[in-house]
Design an enzyme around this catalytic site. Structure first.
Site, mmCIF file in Angstrom:
data_model
loop_
_atom_site.group_PDB
_atom_site.id
_atom_site.type_symbol
_atom_site.label_atom_id
_atom_site.label_comp_id
_atom_site.label_asym_id
_atom_site.label_seq_id
_atom_site.Cartn_x
_atom_site.Cartn_y
_atom_site.Cartn_z
ATOM 1 N N ILE A 65 0.829 -1.210 0.000
ATOM 2 C CA ILE A 65 0.000 0.000 0.000
ATOM 3 C C ILE A 65 0.863 1.259 0.000
ATOM 4 O O ILE A 65 0.352 2.356 0.204
ATOM 5 C CB ILE A 65 -0.958 0.020 1.211
ATOM 6 C CG1 ILE A 65 -0.182 -0.046 2.538
ATOM 7 C CG2 ILE A 65 -1.955 -1.126 1.120
ATOM 8 C CD1 ILE A 65 -1.055 0.099 3.771
ATOM 9 N N HIS A 79 -4.515 -4.154 -2.402
ATOM 10 C CA HIS A 79 -5.007 -3.686 -1.101
ATOM 11 C C HIS A 79 -5.116 -2.171 -1.037
ATOM 12 O O HIS A 79 -5.123 -1.595 0.053
ATOM 13 C CB HIS A 79 -4.097 -4.204 0.019
ATOM 14 C CG HIS A 79 -4.089 -5.698 0.142
ATOM 15 N ND1 HIS A 79 -5.174 -6.404 0.606
ATOM 16 C CD2 HIS A 79 -3.143 -6.611 -0.160
ATOM 17 C CE1 HIS A 79 -4.892 -7.700 0.596
ATOM 18 N NE2 HIS A 79 -3.672 -7.851 0.117
ATOM 19 N N CYS A 101 -14.600 7.909 2.731
ATOM 20 C CA CYS A 101 -15.668 8.052 3.716
ATOM 21 C C CYS A 101 -16.396 6.722 3.892
ATOM 22 O O CYS A 101 -16.789 6.080 2.914
ATOM 23 C CB CYS A 101 -16.665 9.128 3.267
ATOM 24 S SG CYS A 101 -18.086 9.302 4.395
ATOM 25 N N CYS A 148 -20.451 7.804 2.744
ATOM 26 C CA CYS A 148 -20.825 8.106 1.356
ATOM 27 C C CYS A 148 -19.825 7.577 0.334
ATOM 28 O O CYS A 148 -20.046 7.708 -0.870
ATOM 29 C CB CYS A 148 -21.005 9.611 1.178
ATOM 30 S SG CYS A 148 -19.462 10.561 1.251
ATOM 31 N N CYS A 173 -15.876 13.468 7.236
ATOM 32 C CA CYS A 173 -15.878 13.570 5.776
ATOM 33 C C CYS A 173 -16.349 14.966 5.370
ATOM 34 O O CYS A 173 -17.463 15.375 5.723
ATOM 35 C CB CYS A 173 -16.796 12.509 5.181
ATOM 36 S SG CYS A 173 -17.140 12.731 3.420
ATOM 37 N N THR A 206 6.909 -11.852 -0.788
ATOM 38 C CA THR A 206 5.631 -12.093 -0.121
ATOM 39 C C THR A 206 5.613 -13.510 0.439
ATOM 40 O O THR A 206 6.204 -14.419 -0.149
ATOM 41 C CB THR A 206 4.437 -11.899 -1.079
ATOM 42 O OG1 THR A 206 3.241 -12.357 -0.454
ATOM 43 C CG2 THR A 206 4.630 -12.668 -2.381
ATOM 44 N N LYS A 211 13.277 -14.645 1.409
ATOM 45 C CA LYS A 211 14.282 -15.206 2.310
ATOM 46 C C LYS A 211 13.829 -16.522 2.919
ATOM 47 O O LYS A 211 14.642 -17.384 3.239
ATOM 48 C CB LYS A 211 14.615 -14.200 3.415
ATOM 49 C CG LYS A 211 15.388 -12.980 2.932
ATOM 50 C CD LYS A 211 15.701 -12.051 4.095
ATOM 51 C CE LYS A 211 16.480 -10.838 3.638
ATOM 52 N NZ LYS A 211 16.768 -9.908 4.766
#
Length: 334
Positions: free
Chosen positions: A124, A169, A177, A180, A202, A262, A292
């Site tokens: 992210i 993600h 919000c 909404c 918001c 990952t 690893k």
């Protein structure tokens, strides 16, 4: 099928992998947190990790580190408070990154020279955008075309590039919000509110409520802002677009799959990896897993061909030493 373990000393196998990537024309890359740790983004598990730094601020609140990215975090006000503070500090860490990793630059090189079909990331941090790669799902699959040999330096438009990196993600570029669903940019006040463990109001909801009250109507509910990320147990708000891209990539006959940094423990990611691997193996291509630690043999023995047991940046350095042309921008793509 046996998963072959590859270390830094296995020069023949590393050369074989490098040659395979150099021959690839439709490679799929899947990434996790392991490609970003060398950028200075702290991990969440060590004693000095980001989770423990936040936990020290709330010693009486019990929240497991793994739950900070799970929808269960919204189960009670105490864990929500920890979550918002954690996210604010994580965003600070990302903004402090001065340089992307060699692995990010490797993915960009695959993109520039026409070898990359798509990158799917669990991260992210949005660091791929710093390398000029597109992440907007609305751009669709893009156009894989033969580059002009007369004007090879003329860049593609975003529409031609399509969505080069699918953020499975979401990312920390915006707030959303919960009432909404409006998207909102971060600002100093909102960041400080999150850092204090609270959710900002918001502005769209506030504006709607004010307008209605001024016109003599009953006020409306004001929603709270949350980071525009997708937690485990939640459905991606743009899941349909992701599904469309994934289906298109499978139909495009990917010929190589590179999995970087990952643990492959998230169910949704496993589904994508197995589907892509099946398509790659149908083309006699290989599936390379760089991490690893090894993935579960019982789950992945018929999926992964090579487990490259090393840091992602170390792997990229070895690739560059063996096949530097992977980083060279081509003037023609078949």
């Amino acid at each position: 099928m046996t998963i072959v373990t590859v270390t830094c000393e296995d020069s023949r196998l590393i050369q074989e992998i490098a040659d395979g990537i150099a021959r690839s024309k439709r490679a799929v890359v899947i990434t996790g947190a392991g490609i970003s740790t060398n950028c200075g983004i702290p991990d969440f598990r060590s004693e000095e990790g980001l989770y423990n730094l936040v936990k020290s601020r709330y010693p009486d609140i019990v929240v497991k580190g793994k739950d900070l990215f799970d929808s269960v975090v919204f189960g009670n006000p105490a864990s929500i408070k920890v979550f918002y503070t954690f996210i604010a500090q994580l965003r600070d860490s990302i903004l402090a990154v001065k340089e992307t990793s060699p692995t990010h630059k490797f993915i960009r090189a695959l993109c520039e020279n026409g070898r990359l079909l798509r990158c799917y990331t669990q991260n992210i941090d949005g660091l791929e955008e710093r390398e000029g790669m597109t992440t907007n799902l609305a751009l669709g699959k893009g156009k894989r075309k033969r580059l002009s040999t007369e004007n090879p330096d003329i860049p593609d438009t975003e529409e031609e590039k399509g969505c080069q990196v699918v953020q499975l993600h979401g990312d920390l570029n915006l707030l959303r919000c919960m009432q909404c669903q409006a998207l909102c940019k971060y600002d100093k006040v909102k960041v400080e509110t999150l850092r204090d463990g609270e959710a900002p109001d918001c502005p769209d909801c506030v504006g709607m409520d004010k307008t209605r009250r001024q016109s003599g109507k009953r006020g409306t509910r004001i929603g709270s802002l949350r980071p525009n990320i997708v937690l485990y147990g939640e459905e991606h708000p743009l899941a349909e677009k992701i599904g469309t891209l994934t289906a298109a990539d499978l139909r495009s006959n990917p010929d190589y799959l590179i999995i970087l940094g990952t643990s492959l423990k998230v169910h949704g990611l496993r589904t994508i990896v197995k589907a892509m691997a099946q398509a790659v193996h149908a083309r006699k291509g290989k599936v390379i897993y760089v991490n690893k630690t090894a993935a579960s043999f019982s789950i992945w023995k018929d999926v992964i061909d090579f487990h490259v047991e090393m840091d992602c940046d170390r792997f990229v350095k070895l690739l560059k030493g063996n096949r530097p042309e992977i980083w060279m921008k081509q003037t023609k793509v078949d």
